[in-house]
Write a protein that holds these residues in place. Structure first.
Motif, PDB file in Angstrom:
ATOM      1  N   LYS A  28      44.717  42.248  46.382  1.00 55.61           N
ATOM      2  CA  LYS A  28      44.481  41.754  45.025  1.00 55.61           C
ATOM      3  C   LYS A  28      43.016  41.368  44.826  1.00 55.61           C
ATOM      4  CE  LYS A  28      45.938  38.240  41.725  1.00 55.61           C
ATOM      5  NZ  LYS A  28      46.781  37.077  41.510  1.00 55.61           N
ATOM      6  N   SER A  29      42.457  40.604  45.754  1.00 51.88           N
ATOM      7  CA  SER A  29      41.058  40.183  45.610  1.00 51.88           C
ATOM      8  C   SER A  29      40.105  41.350  45.825  1.00 51.88           C
ATOM      9  CB  SER A  29      40.734  39.030  46.561  1.00 51.88           C
ATOM     10  OG  SER A  29      40.892  39.418  47.905  1.00 51.88           O
ATOM     11  N   LEU A  30      40.539  42.370  46.546  1.00 50.87           N
ATOM     12  CA  LEU A  30      39.714  43.554  46.770  1.00 50.87           C
ATOM     13  C   LEU A  30      39.389  44.263  45.459  1.00 50.87           C
ATOM     14  CD1 LEU A  30      38.352  45.619  48.629  1.00 50.87           C
ATOM     15  CD2 LEU A  30      40.571  46.743  48.829  1.00 50.87           C
ATOM     16  N   GLY A  31      40.364  44.335  44.569  1.00 49.47           N
ATOM     17  CA  GLY A  31      40.134  44.984  43.280  1.00 49.47           C
ATOM     18  C   GLY A  31      38.986  44.358  42.523  1.00 49.47           C
ATOM     19  N   TYR A  32      38.954  43.034  42.497  1.00 49.73           N
ATOM     20  CA  TYR A  32      37.867  42.332  41.824  1.00 49.73           C
ATOM     21  C   TYR A  32      36.564  42.443  42.619  1.00 49.73           C
ATOM     22  CZ  TYR A  32      41.573  40.250  39.047  1.00 49.73           C
ATOM     23  OH  TYR A  32      42.657  40.056  38.231  1.00 49.73           O
ATOM     24  N   GLY A  33      36.674  42.198  43.910  1.00 52.81           N
ATOM     25  CA  GLY A  33      35.481  42.186  44.755  1.00 52.81           C
ATOM     26  C   GLY A  33      34.746  43.508  44.798  1.00 52.81           C
ATOM     27  N   ALA A  34      35.490  44.587  44.864  1.00 46.16           N
ATOM     28  CA  ALA A  34      34.847  45.903  44.946  1.00 46.16           C
ATOM     29  C   ALA A  34      34.344  46.378  43.589  1.00 46.16           C
ATOM     30  CB  ALA A  34      35.821  46.926  45.530  1.00 46.16           C
ATOM     31  N   SER A  35      34.874  45.831  42.495  1.00 50.07           N
ATOM     32  CA  SER A  35      34.454  46.310  41.170  1.00 50.07           C
ATOM     33  C   SER A  35      33.311  45.508  40.570  1.00 50.07           C
ATOM     34  CB  SER A  35      35.638  46.325  40.208  1.00 50.07           C
ATOM     35  OG  SER A  35      36.126  45.026  39.993  1.00 50.07           O
TER      36      SER A  35
END
Length: 187
Positions: A28-35
């Protein structure tokens, strides 16, 4: 452009893996972090275009509207990326990753503008070769990154290579003279 795409390719191909493996991001946090760094790039491309146009109008110098932005973009990107990889703070790392990819916007605008400045009547040829070299980097970069992470047992070497690409790109831009268009080739 080869150096730029090497950096940008890291963000495209390997940042999600880095964030999960090294920084322990959840899916879930990857989606925000990578974008988030891509949002910074998106904004900076428009800001840089506006600033470069302003510099060109005020100074009349194509060089001043291209080269300092490109060199500065590469240097800031490299410095922020290496700092991001070394900080233990996740929020600071994210800010630095946004600065790193955002700074690439400075260089990206300069590259495509300089292609037109240099190419004039041969802009298609100049942009074609530029794009070819970028695509070559898009192939080579992720492969080298995987090799370095596997062989060196971590991300430090791979991130260092990406950072060095930024420094090499900055130095190479010192030899670009967009104020001196290439001569037309005879057909």
């Amino acid at each position: 452009y080869f150096c730029l795409i090497l950096i940008q390719g890291f963000f495209t191909a390997w940042l999600p893996t880095y964030l999960v493996e090294v920084r322990h991001f959840s899916l879930k946090s990857l989606g925000y972090g990578a974008s988030l760094p891509w949002v910074a790039l998106f904004i900076m491309v428009f800001v840089t275009g506006r600033l470069a146009d302003l510099v060109l109008r005020r100074t009349g110098s194509v060089w001043a509207a291209r080269v300092p932005f490109a060199v500065g973009g590469f240097i800031v990107s490299a410095a922020a990326l290496i700092a991001a990889s070394r900080t233990p703070s996740i929020p600071l790392m994210m800010v630095l990753l946004c600065i790193s990819l955002g700074a690439i916007g400075l260089t990206q605008v300069s590259i495509w503008s300089a292609c037109q400045d240099l190419g004039r009547g041969a802009t298609g040829i100049v942009t074609g070769w530029t794009n070819f070299l970028g695509n070559a980097s898009g192939f080579v970069g992720p492969t080298i990154t995987a090799f370095l992470v596997e062989r060196l047992g971590g991300w430090t070497g791979a991130i260092t290579v990406v950072t060095l690409a930024g420094l090499v790109g900055a130095v190479l831009w010192l030899f670009v003279h967009p104020e001196r268009p290439l001569e037309m080739l005879d057909a």
